[in-house]
Design a protein around this motif. Sequence first.
Motif, PDB file in Angstrom:
ATOM      1  N   GLN A  41       0.953  -1.372  -0.089  1.00  0.00           N
ATOM      2  CA  GLN A  41      -0.044  -0.073   0.112  1.00  0.00           C
ATOM      3  C   GLN A  41       0.597   1.690  -0.105  1.00  0.00           C
ATOM      4  O   GLN A  41       2.711   1.180  -0.322  1.00  0.00           O
ATOM      5  N   THR A  42       0.156   2.556   0.428  1.00  0.00           N
ATOM      6  CA  THR A  42       0.550   3.558   0.291  1.00  0.00           C
ATOM      7  C   THR A  42       0.234   4.183   1.609  1.00  0.00           C
ATOM      8  O   THR A  42      -0.879   3.866   1.853  1.00  0.00           O
ATOM      9  N   HIS A  43       0.278   5.660   1.613  1.00  0.00           N
ATOM     10  CA  HIS A  43       0.013   6.600   2.268  1.00  0.00           C
ATOM     11  C   HIS A  43      -1.694   6.501   2.551  1.00  0.00           C
ATOM     12  O   HIS A  43      -2.256   6.599   3.845  1.00  0.00           O
ATOM     13  N   TYR A  44      -2.565   6.448   1.748  1.00  0.00           N
ATOM     14  CA  TYR A  44      -4.013   6.349   0.586  1.00  0.00           C
ATOM     15  C   TYR A  44      -4.696   5.713   1.768  1.00  0.00           C
ATOM     16  O   TYR A  44      -5.584   5.652   1.932  1.00  0.00           O
ATOM     17  N   MET A  45      -3.749   4.422   2.473  1.00  0.00           N
ATOM     18  CA  MET A  45      -4.546   3.175   3.166  1.00  0.00           C
ATOM     19  C   MET A  45      -4.814   3.690   4.546  1.00  0.00           C
ATOM     20  O   MET A  45      -6.492   3.500   5.036  1.00  0.00           O
ATOM     21  N   TRP A  46      -4.743   5.245   4.841  1.00  0.00           N
ATOM     22  CA  TRP A  46      -4.843   6.000   5.690  1.00  0.00           C
ATOM     23  C   TRP A  46      -5.985   6.534   6.202  1.00  0.00           C
ATOM     24  O   TRP A  46      -7.089   7.941   6.927  1.00  0.00           O
ATOM     25  N   ARG A  47      -6.784   7.175   4.529  1.00  0.00           N
ATOM     26  CA  ARG A  47      -7.494   8.341   3.863  1.00  0.00           C
ATOM     27  C   ARG A  47      -8.605   8.498   5.232  1.00  0.00           C
ATOM     28  O   ARG A  47      -8.862   9.226   5.426  1.00  0.00           O
ATOM     29  N   GLU A  48      -9.425   8.095   5.457  1.00  0.00           N
ATOM     30  CA  GLU A  48     -10.797   7.281   5.993  1.00  0.00           C
ATOM     31  C   GLU A  48     -10.262   7.875   7.681  1.00  0.00           C
ATOM     32  O   GLU A  48     -10.469   8.547   8.616  1.00  0.00           O
ATOM     33  N   VAL A  49      -9.483   7.289   7.744  1.00  0.00           N
ATOM     34  CA  VAL A  49      -9.186   7.445   9.864  1.00  0.00           C
ATOM     35  C   VAL A  49      -8.372   8.433   9.566  1.00  0.00           C
ATOM     36  O   VAL A  49      -8.560   9.384  10.995  1.00  0.00           O
ATOM     37  N   ALA A  50      -7.274   9.436   8.416  1.00  0.00           N
ATOM     38  CA  ALA A  50      -6.788  10.222   9.108  1.00  0.00           C
ATOM     39  C   ALA A  50      -7.298  11.988   9.300  1.00  0.00           C
ATOM     40  O   ALA A  50      -8.022  12.424   9.679  1.00  0.00           O
ATOM     41  N   GLN A  51      -8.445  11.623   8.154  1.00  0.00           N
ATOM     42  CA  GLN A  51     -10.430  12.274   8.288  1.00  0.00           C
ATOM     43  C   GLN A  51     -10.078  12.624   9.364  1.00  0.00           C
ATOM     44  O   GLN A  51     -11.132  13.549   9.614  1.00  0.00           O
ATOM     45  N   LEU A  52     -11.226  11.218   9.709  1.00  0.00           N
ATOM     46  CA  LEU A  52     -11.951  11.696  10.849  1.00  0.00           C
ATOM     47  C   LEU A  52     -10.506  12.024  12.405  1.00  0.00           C
ATOM     48  O   LEU A  52     -11.067  12.426  13.196  1.00  0.00           O
ATOM     49  N   LEU A  53     -10.065  10.931  12.593  1.00  0.00           N
ATOM     50  CA  LEU A  53      -8.828  12.049  13.625  1.00  0.00           C
ATOM     51  C   LEU A  53      -8.278  13.583  13.099  1.00  0.00           C
ATOM     52  O   LEU A  53      -7.889  14.173  14.428  1.00  0.00           O
TER      53      LEU A  53
END
Length: 296
Positions: A41-53
């Motif tokens: 993967q890339t950093h993009y796997m965190w997209r939803e988690v990152a936006q929520l945090l």
Amino acid sequence: MTTLTIDGFRYQRLPGAGGVELNVAVGGSGPAVVLLHGFPQTHYMWREVAQLLADRHTVVVPDLRGYGESGKPAEDGADTYSKRTMGQDVVAVAGALGHERFGLVGHDRGALVGVRAALDHPEAVQYLGILDVLPTLDTWGVLHGVDAKVAWHLYLMAQPAGLPERMIRAVADDFFASFLDAWDADGSTLTAQVRQHYVDSSVAAVDSIVADYRASAGIDLEMDREDRAAGRTLGMPVGVISQDWGSQLGFDASALWRAWAPDVTYEPIDAGHYMAEQRPDEIVRFIRGLAARVVG
């Protein structure tokens, strides 16, 4: 190549260890938390988690060295892709953004980087979150006989430089797609666009990805052995959330982690390997609970 970015996050190229530039997404405000991705993967796997945090945290989401849009230095020694060097990348990037202390959460390969960064830089890592992986030393220790076939790629990429890279490049699309298909078997977690992004990014990074894995069968393993012999452990709050691999392979994952982290909580989850994308709300809950354990 299909390139994807996290909506609402700003992007920077920041220097890691030895000046290697990392592609870093930053969003939100508040105490810093760094999120490290896994394979393939890339950093993009965190997209939803990152936006929520981001409503309570400054969220820092890099591509690991050798992955995504980050620098991919040639493997000119055992340390180029050691988790120690990759951990130094993380500390350098956080420092460049003004965060001398931060929470650190990693999935898969990123979690291995996180463990090494936390062991080497306890003054910087306030808490450590680990998604669906075992420490390097224990990974090799629990693989036995025919059951080890689930980790066949670890053995392939552990071989000396040359042959594994050539073999993987010959069927690179199929090689990387095979993991996405196996770990998202019904196709419900990754869209076609996201899947293609991961495949394209990995195909462009064969040599550095193999070097990352090769390090985990060499220098990373040596470092873990040295720490175990010295009785070195993780002193900060540590949380592990994982599938129940132990019942399949005959080991107690929570006990393995307790040997490394006296202040650990272990939480099984009913999800697949790509849990941050499959169950982002649960992962956010896990991270917020871990951050709440920090005193001072």
